[in-house]
Design a protein around this motif. Structure first.
Motif, PDB file in Angstrom:
ATOM      1  N   ALA A  52       0.836  -1.202   0.000  1.00  0.00           N
ATOM      2  CA  ALA A  52       0.000   0.000   0.000  1.00  0.00           C
ATOM      3  C   ALA A  52       0.878   1.263   0.000  1.00  0.00           C
ATOM      4  N   LEU A  53       1.964   1.244   0.766  1.00  0.00           N
ATOM      5  CA  LEU A  53       2.893   2.371   0.777  1.00  0.00           C
ATOM      6  C   LEU A  53       3.507   2.558  -0.609  1.00  0.00           C
ATOM      7  N   SER A  54       3.924   1.480  -1.227  1.00  0.00           N
ATOM      8  CA  SER A  54       4.500   1.545  -2.571  1.00  0.00           C
ATOM      9  C   SER A  54       3.499   2.141  -3.557  1.00  0.00           C
ATOM     10  N   GLU A  55       2.254   1.715  -3.475  1.00  0.00           N
ATOM     11  CA  GLU A  55       1.229   2.254  -4.377  1.00  0.00           C
ATOM     12  C   GLU A  55       0.987   3.731  -4.110  1.00  0.00           C
ATOM     13  N   ARG A  56       0.872   4.134  -2.827  1.00  0.00           N
ATOM     14  CA  ARG A  56       0.665   5.558  -2.490  1.00  0.00           C
ATOM     15  C   ARG A  56       1.802   6.417  -3.020  1.00  0.00           C
ATOM     16  N   MET A  57       3.012   5.877  -3.017  1.00  0.00           N
ATOM     17  CA  MET A  57       4.189   6.637  -3.468  1.00  0.00           C
ATOM     18  C   MET A  57       4.366   6.587  -4.989  1.00  0.00           C
ATOM     19  N   GLY A  58       3.500   5.859  -5.683  1.00  0.00           N
ATOM     20  CA  GLY A  58       3.616   5.745  -7.131  1.00  0.00           C
ATOM     21  C   GLY A  58       4.771   4.853  -7.561  1.00  0.00           C
ATOM     22  N   CYS A  59       5.117   3.900  -6.733  1.00  0.00           N
ATOM     23  CA  CYS A  59       6.285   3.043  -6.986  1.00  0.00           C
ATOM     24  C   CYS A  59       5.904   1.655  -7.491  1.00  0.00           C
ATOM     25  N   VAL A  60       4.690   1.494  -7.991  1.00  0.00           N
ATOM     26  CA  VAL A  60       4.288   0.209  -8.557  1.00  0.00           C
ATOM     27  C   VAL A  60       3.911   0.428 -10.013  1.00  0.00           C
ATOM     28  N   SER A  61       4.351  -0.495 -10.864  1.00  0.00           N
ATOM     29  CA  SER A  61       4.060  -0.410 -12.292  1.00  0.00           C
ATOM     30  C   SER A  61       3.533  -1.757 -12.760  1.00  0.00           C
ATOM     31  N   LYS A  62       3.270  -1.869 -14.046  1.00  0.00           N
ATOM     32  CA  LYS A  62       2.790  -3.139 -14.590  1.00  0.00           C
ATOM     33  C   LYS A  62       3.824  -4.243 -14.397  1.00  0.00           C
ATOM     34  N   ASP A  63       5.083  -3.868 -14.202  1.00  0.00           N
ATOM     35  CA  ASP A  63       6.154  -4.847 -14.016  1.00  0.00           C
ATOM     36  C   ASP A  63       6.418  -5.183 -12.555  1.00  0.00           C
ATOM     37  N   GLY A  64       5.695  -4.564 -11.638  1.00  0.00           N
ATOM     38  CA  GLY A  64       5.912  -4.812 -10.214  1.00  0.00           C
ATOM     39  C   GLY A  64       6.398  -3.557  -9.506  1.00  0.00           C
ATOM     40  N   THR A  65       7.305  -3.730  -8.579  1.00  0.00           N
ATOM     41  CA  THR A  65       7.784  -2.625  -7.753  1.00  0.00           C
ATOM     42  C   THR A  65       8.938  -1.894  -8.430  1.00  0.00           C
ATOM     43  N   ALA A  66       8.808  -0.568  -8.512  1.00  0.00           N
ATOM     44  CA  ALA A  66       9.868   0.264  -9.090  1.00  0.00           C
ATOM     45  C   ALA A  66      11.048   0.350  -8.127  1.00  0.00           C
ATOM     46  N   TRP A  67      12.233   0.464  -8.694  1.00  0.00           N
ATOM     47  CA  TRP A  67      13.442   0.563  -7.879  1.00  0.00           C
ATOM     48  C   TRP A  67      13.406   1.756  -6.930  1.00  0.00           C
ATOM     49  N   THR A  68      12.671   2.817  -7.284  1.00  0.00           N
ATOM     50  CA  THR A  68      12.614   3.999  -6.417  1.00  0.00           C
ATOM     51  C   THR A  68      12.064   3.648  -5.033  1.00  0.00           C
ATOM     52  N   PHE A  69      11.214   2.620  -4.963  1.00  0.00           N
ATOM     53  CA  PHE A  69      10.675   2.227  -3.654  1.00  0.00           C
ATOM     54  C   PHE A  69      11.783   1.741  -2.727  1.00  0.00           C
ATOM     55  N   MET A  70      12.833   1.181  -3.288  1.00  0.00           N
ATOM     56  CA  MET A  70      13.909   0.620  -2.479  1.00  0.00           C
ATOM     57  C   MET A  70      14.687   1.707  -1.727  1.00  0.00           C
ATOM     58  N   THR A  71      14.663   2.926  -2.228  1.00  0.00           N
ATOM     59  CA  THR A  71      15.316   4.031  -1.526  1.00  0.00           C
ATOM     60  C   THR A  71      14.295   4.971  -0.896  1.00  0.00           C
ATOM     61  N   GLU A  72      13.330   5.446  -1.689  1.00  0.00           N
ATOM     62  CA  GLU A  72      12.349   6.400  -1.179  1.00  0.00           C
ATOM     63  C   GLU A  72      11.402   5.763  -0.170  1.00  0.00           C
ATOM     64  N   GLY A  73      10.996   4.528  -0.430  1.00  0.00           N
ATOM     65  CA  GLY A  73      10.150   3.815   0.522  1.00  0.00           C
ATOM     66  C   GLY A  73      10.879   3.572   1.830  1.00  0.00           C
ATOM     67  N   ALA A  74      12.153   3.213   1.722  1.00  0.00           N
ATOM     68  CA  ALA A  74      12.966   3.002   2.921  1.00  0.00           C
ATOM     69  C   ALA A  74      13.026   4.275   3.762  1.00  0.00           C
ATOM     70  N   ALA A  75      13.235   5.416   3.108  1.00  0.00           N
ATOM     71  CA  ALA A  75      13.307   6.691   3.823  1.00  0.00           C
ATOM     72  C   ALA A  75      11.994   6.979   4.548  1.00  0.00           C
ATOM     73  N   GLU A  76      10.868   6.683   3.911  1.00  0.00           N
ATOM     74  CA  GLU A  76       9.555   6.873   4.550  1.00  0.00           C
ATOM     75  C   GLU A  76       9.418   6.028   5.812  1.00  0.00           C
ATOM     76  N   LEU A  77      10.113   4.901   5.834  1.00  0.00           N
ATOM     77  CA  LEU A  77      10.031   3.958   6.950  1.00  0.00           C
ATOM     78  C   LEU A  77      11.088   4.207   8.024  1.00  0.00           C
ATOM     79  N   GLY A  78      11.927   5.226   7.822  1.00  0.00           N
ATOM     80  CA  GLY A  78      12.987   5.504   8.780  1.00  0.00           C
ATOM     81  C   GLY A  78      14.211   4.632   8.594  1.00  0.00           C
ATOM     82  N   LEU A  79      14.379   4.106   7.384  1.00  0.00           N
ATOM     83  CA  LEU A  79      15.552   3.295   7.067  1.00  0.00           C
ATOM     84  C   LEU A  79      16.448   4.062   6.103  1.00  0.00           C
ATOM     85  N   ALA A  80      17.734   3.810   6.191  1.00  0.00           N
ATOM     86  CA  ALA A  80      18.687   4.398   5.248  1.00  0.00           C
ATOM     87  C   ALA A  80      19.063   3.329   4.232  1.00  0.00           C
ATOM     88  N   ALA A  81      18.993   3.694   2.955  1.00  0.00           N
ATOM     89  CA  ALA A  81      19.338   2.765   1.877  1.00  0.00           C
ATOM     90  C   ALA A  81      20.495   3.344   1.082  1.00  0.00           C
TER      91      ALA A  81
END
Length: 162
Positions: A52-81
């Motif tokens: 749901a977080l990935s979808e809210r951030m626009g990080c999901v495509s027809k191919d699955g999860t965009a690489w941007t989620f691996m950094t931007e999603g991590a930052a949203e969660l308080g993780l450093a990537a």
């Protein structure tokens, strides 16, 4: 300890993620959930919450999860990537320093199209310990660095943000 979570878990396998169901395309959020639990000790973000977080951030495509989620999603969660080069020394150093590594995999042992896995450590024989969100069998065996890194398209090392 990095939990063994699987995208085909009946608790969320049929949930929608992007254009598919979680069982088919939820590897990215499932990997992020494993890393999040391991680094924070919290279990408030299930794989579907990560989806749901990935979808809210626009990080999901027809191919699955965009690489941007691996950094931007991590930052949203308080993780450093930090992106890593796909070489043994960099990955070994990250794992030995307490980081966990998410790999975007190309065709090979883990996928025919694309897939995310987590590297969680190095065993006593110097082989990689993996969490594959789509396979208890692949999770249950150790992997040579060359086999995994030779199929990796991109890698990110995670720590708890300071």
């Amino acid at each position: 300890e990095v939990p063994k979570l699987y995208q085909r878990d009946p608790a969320w396998a049929s949930a929608r993620y992007g254009n598919d169901d979680f069982a088919e395309s939820g590897c990215g959020p499932t990997c992020m959930a494993m890393v999040y639990v391991a680094l924070t000790g919290r279990d408030d973000m299930l794989p579907t919450d990560m989806g749901a977080l990935s979808e809210r951030m626009g990080c999901v495509s027809k191919d699955g999860t965009a690489w941007t989620f691996m950094t931007e999603g991590a930052a949203e969660l308080g993780l450093a990537a930090e992106e890593l080069p796909a070489d043994e020394m960099s990955v070994r150093q990250a794992l030995l320093s307490g980081s966990f590594v998410i790999c975007s995999m190309g065709p090979g042992d883990f996928t025919t199209t694309g897939h995310f896995i987590v590297l969680v450590g190095i065993d006593q024989d110097g082989r990689l310990i993996v969490r594959d969100p789509n396979s208890p069998e692949r999770t249950g065996r150790a992997w040579d660095f060359d086999a995994v890194l030779g199929q990796s398209l991109n890698l990110w090392a995670y720590t708890a943000a300071r």
